[in-house]
Each structure stands twice: as structure tokens, then as C-alpha cells.
Design a protein around this motif. Structure first.
Motif, short mmCIF file in Angstrom:
data_model
loop_
_atom_site.label_atom_id
_atom_site.label_comp_id
_atom_site.label_asym_id
_atom_site.label_seq_id
_atom_site.Cartn_x
_atom_site.Cartn_y
_atom_site.Cartn_z
N ARG A 47 -7.34 14.32 5.53
CA ARG A 47 -7.82 12.96 5.30
C ARG A 47 -6.66 12.02 4.96
O ARG A 47 -6.71 10.83 5.25
CB ARG A 47 -8.87 12.94 4.19
N HIS A 48 -5.61 12.57 4.36
CA HIS A 48 -4.43 11.74 4.07
C HIS A 48 -3.77 11.26 5.36
O HIS A 48 -3.30 10.13 5.45
CB HIS A 48 -3.42 12.54 3.24
N VAL B 3 0.86 -1.19 0.00
CA VAL B 3 0.00 0.00 0.00
C VAL B 3 0.89 1.24 0.00
O VAL B 3 1.73 1.41 0.89
CB VAL B 3 -0.93 0.03 1.24
N ASP B 4 0.72 2.08 -1.00
CA ASP B 4 1.47 3.34 -1.09
C ASP B 4 0.61 4.43 -0.44
O ASP B 4 -0.39 4.87 -1.01
CB ASP B 4 1.76 3.68 -2.54
N ALA C 109 -0.86 -2.65 9.28
CA ALA C 109 0.08 -3.36 8.42
C ALA C 109 0.94 -4.34 9.22
O ALA C 109 1.25 -4.11 10.39
CB ALA C 109 0.98 -2.35 7.70
N ASP C 110 1.32 -5.44 8.57
CA ASP C 110 2.27 -6.36 9.19
C ASP C 110 3.67 -5.76 9.21
O ASP C 110 4.45 -6.02 10.12
CB ASP C 110 2.30 -7.69 8.42
N ALA C 111 3.98 -4.97 8.18
CA ALA C 111 5.29 -4.33 8.10
C ALA C 111 5.13 -2.95 7.46
O ALA C 111 4.25 -2.74 6.63
CB ALA C 111 6.28 -5.17 7.29
N GLN D 26 -3.28 7.42 6.23
CA GLN D 26 -1.92 6.97 6.52
C GLN D 26 -1.86 6.23 7.85
O GLN D 26 -1.27 5.15 7.95
CB GLN D 26 -1.00 8.18 6.53
N PHE D 27 -2.47 6.80 8.88
CA PHE D 27 -2.43 6.18 10.19
C PHE D 27 -3.19 4.85 10.18
O PHE D 27 -2.78 3.89 10.83
CB PHE D 27 -3.03 7.11 11.24
N GLY D 28 -4.31 4.80 9.44
CA GLY D 28 -5.07 3.56 9.37
C GLY D 28 -4.25 2.40 8.85
O GLY D 28 -4.27 1.29 9.41
#
Length: 446
Positions: A58-59, A47-48, A70-72, A63-65
Motif C-alpha cells: 500500500r505504501h 508530503v513525506d 505533485a508539482d515537484a 507513493q505513486f499517487g
């Protein structure tokens, strides 16, 4: 705007326009690119996220979500690019997220082919590593790479990164799954053995067991999730107290950055501008902290709910050896975007009295006194805002827990009663367990 409310499959050029043009991307909730690659074949999704310097609120939430789930996390910086203020704030947030669980992080220093030699490349990597450590990232994995050389297949740094990522996916993640599967299989075999033993018991033992099972069936089988309200409130209060303390620790850095000789010339306008910038930085930092605060509360409540279910399961396990309740614990109300935090400058303007002249302020104790007075005023203001945040979370969670208790209890009662019916069937006369015994013998061999 004809795309609103729809899901579209488009060609690559249209895809690119929705990624790069804000007037189009602003209406997109999610966009995916499917490509054939060795990583994709292994089920890995990259995911970029929006860049650290994005100006859109909103970005930050998007981004925080991804950062939390994420696993990494791969953080890419550049060899000839110093850490900007936006980079610094993002790294601090990464450090906060890292402190909440097992988040693996890779920090890639791109364009490392610009280095004169290996010694210079290692020096830059060490510098980045030291900066990350200072900003709260523990044991950062820093890898110099060259995307330009990697495209040609000639970058040793990218190869090292690929090996580390493969090791994380193939070893760390899969090993964790393998341990979980092994434990579950062992638990099932043990439960199977218990079923066979009770099936082979004499009539009096079966009768006593049937009576106990009937008591379970007629009992009020509930999961009292609402009992977590008090522990949740205590956790909320504790997290907010720590948040308040941490936020004030960064105020000194903000004052130094904004009340700077280059920015402040002694005029009223420059002083008020510096004060506003300080308050904006401080408010943004608290907003970032509150994102992690909600994440910690979500993890706490989910963990405590799982523990409650585990305790109730263990109580019934002697009667229902195969009981293993798994249900979706839906506490997604913590996924709401955090309300912006803001401070009006007017109540804090009295601190500007500490500026007499440049020498007194920057070389003397003027700036220190301004910081101390500002800290005292902000402490009260922040405490009031955080108290409102805490009250809102506690009230909302009490309502949501009541609904969650109802849903989970229905599923729990259904699961328990189904197992009770099965156990009663096993204990009935005339059952043949030869096939069951043979299957258990086969499982033991495996």
C-alpha cells in the motif's frame, strides 16, 4: 481501533506515534501536520511519502499517487549512502513519471558536510547525476545539502536549493497561471465585443440570428464521449506493446543480479532461488510499469475529452461567443490500485538446464542461453497477462464513458441553453446597451 471511521485532531506527541508506529499508521488514510512557516504561508504543501525501501504494497501505491500529482518531487539520498536496489527502482519510476508530463524534480544529496572539501562534494554530486541519467531521469537537478547545518542556518547548499524551489514556485508555476488568466481575460473581452456588436445590428440580422439560436435550443445538445472508445482501445494496445518491449529489456539485468556467483553454487536449491528472485523482480517491474500505464491512459482520456469539448465549443462559438464550458471530467476509475503481477516458477524451470558448471555458466555462454530461453517463455506469459489487463481496461472504460457522457451532456445542454436564453434576450427589442458599451470601453483600457 476506536479511531476507525473518524477524523481526529491530536497533539504533536500523538501525531508522532501515528506516523512512526505501523500498528497505528496502518489504519490511517491520511495525516496532516500544520505548522507556521514561510513555505506554508505561500500555500505550499510538503508530503513525506513512504521510503523507497518500504515493504508494504500500500505504501507503493500511496507513493505513486503523490508522485504523479505533485508539482515537484524532492528525492533525498545521502552522501555516504550508495544507491540501493529500492532506490534504483524508485528512480526508474520517477523517470517514467517524468516522461508523462511536466514534473519538476529535485535530487538532494544530504549529509554533504561529510565531504573533505568542495571537490569531493562536487564529485559525489556528479556521480549521483550520472546514475540518475542512466536510470532514465532527464537533466536531473542534483544539489548537495546538509540538513544538520541547515537547522543552524549555515548551509549554503540548502540555501541554493531554497532559491531554486522558490524560483520554481514563484516564477514557473505563477507564470503559467498568469498566462492562463491573461488568455481567459482576452477571450472574455472578445466575447463581450461580439455581444455588443450583435446587439447593435439591424432587425434582419437579429432575426436571422434568433432563428439559428432557436435551432440550437431545440437540438439534441450532447457531448458524444463514447466516440472515444475506439481511440482509447488503440492507445491501450499501443502502450501495452511498448510496455512489453521495455520490460524484456530489463530482464538481462535481473538475470545478472540473481544468477550471480555469490548466490548460485550449482545446487538445485540455489538455482531455483535465483530463478524465483528473477521472476519476482520482473513481476515487480511490470507492476511499476502498469502504474504508469494507467496514468498515461488517464491523461490520454482526459486530454481527448477536453479536445472533444473544445471542438464542440468552437462549433457553437459563432452563435454563442461567451460559451466556455468547464466541468469536472471525472475519470478516477484509473486511480484504482494496480493488481499485483506474479509468475509461478514451475513453467520456467526448464531454463535451469543451461547450468552445467560454474565456468561454463558464468564465463561461457550458459547464463546467456538461460536468459534467452527465459525471455522467450516470459514473452508469451507477459503478453497473455497484458492482454487481460488491456481487455479489462477497455471494457471498464466503455461502461464508464457511457456514464460520463450522460453526466457531461446534461451539464453541457444546461450551459448551452442558458447562453441561448441570454443571447435571445440581448437580441430582443427595446434593450439599452449604453452601460454595456461603457464597461467594454473600461475593459479595453485595462
Amino acid at each position: 481501533m476506536s479511531y476507525l471511521g473518524s477524523q481526529e485532531t491530536v497533539d504533536y506527541d500523538t501525531f508522532c506515534s501515528f506516523v512512526t508506529e505501523e500498528e497505528k499508521s496502518c489504519i490511517v488514510k491520511e495525516i496532516e501536520l500544520a505548522i507556521d512557516s514561510p513555505w506554508a504561508e505561500r500555500g505550499i504543501i510538503f508530503v513525506d511519502t513512504p521510503g523507497a525501501d518500504s515493504q508494504f504494497n500500500r505504501h507503493s501505491e500511496v507513493q505513486f499517487g503523490y508522485m504523479r500529482d505533485a508539482d515537484a518531487v524532492l528525492f533525498v539520498t545521502y552522501y555516504n549512502h550508495a544507491f540501493t536496489e529500492a532506490d534504483r527502482e524508485l528512480v526508474i519510476q520517477l523517470g517514467r513519471v517524468q516522461g508523462t508530463g511536466d514534473h519538476h524534480m529535485f535530487f538532494l544529496v544530504n549529509a554533504s558536510d561529510l565531504a573533505a572539501d568542495e571537490a569531493e562534494r562536487l564529485a559525489v554530486s556528479d556521480y549521483v547525476s550520472n546514475q540518475l541519467t542512466k536510470l532514465g531521469v532527464r537533466h536531473p537537478t542534483v544539489l548537495p545539502i546538509s540538513s544538520r547545518n541547515a537547522i543552524q542556518g549555515t548551509d549554503a547548499g540548502f540555501d541554493r536549493f531554497s532559491v531554486k524551489l522558490e524560483q520554481f514556485v514563484d516564477h514557473d508555476l505563477r507564470q503559467a497561471n498568469a498566462v492562463r488568466i491573461k488568455d481567459e481575460a482576452h477571450a472574455l473581452v472578445t466575447a463581450f465585443e461580439d455581444v455588443v456588436r450583435e446587439a447593435e445590428a439591424d432587425a434582419s440580422v437579429k432575426a436571422a440570428r434568433r432563428d439559428k439560436l432557436e435551432q440550437v435550443r431545440t437540438s439534441d445538445n450532447r457531448l458524444n464521449v463514447t466516440t472515444l472508445e475506439d481511440p482509447f482501445k488503440r492507445e491501450t494496445d499501443e502502450l501495452l506493446a511498448h510496455l512489453e518491449t521495455r520490460s524484456l529489456l530489463r530482464l538481462s539485468d535481473f538475470v545478472k543480479e540473481t544468477f550471480h556467483p555469490v548466490e548460485v553454487d550449482g545446487s538445485k536449491a540455489s538455482l531455483e532461488r535465483a530463478l524465483s528472485r528473477t521472476l519476482d523482480k520482473y513481476a515487480y517491474d511490470i507492476h511499476q510499469e502498469l502504474q504508469v500505464f494507467q496514468y498515461r491512459l488517464e491523461r490520454f482520456l482526459k486530454r481527448e475529452t477536453e479536445r472533444l469539448i473544445e471542438r464542440e465549443t468552437l462549433k457553437l462559438r459563432p452563435l454563442l461567443p461567451t460559451l466556455s464550458f468547464e466541468d469536472d471530467i471525472d475519470i478516477d476509475w484509473f486511480r484504482d490500485a494496480v493488481d499485483p503481477v506474479a509468475f509461478e516458477a514451475a513453467p520456467f524451470r526448464p531454463v535451469l538446464k543451461h547450468y552445467k558448471n560454474a565456468n561454463q555458466f558464468f564465463e561461457g555462454d550458459g547464463r546467456t542461453k538461460l536468459r534467452d530461453d527465459l525471455s522467450a517463455l516470459l514473452k508469451t506469459a507477459v503478453r497473455e497477462q497484458l492482454a487481460r489487463v488491456g481487455s479489462h481496461q477497455v471494457e471498464r472504460t466503455a461502461t464508464q464513458l457511457a456514464a460520463l457522457e450522460k453526466t457531461l451532456s446534461q451539464d453541457w445542454d444546461r450551459e448551452v441553453n442558458n447562453l441561448v436564453a441570454g443571447e435571445l434576450s440581448v437580441l430582443s427589442d427595446g434593450q439599452s446597451f449604453q452601460d454595456m458599451t461603457q464597461r467594454l470601453a473600461a475593459l479595453r483600457k485595462d
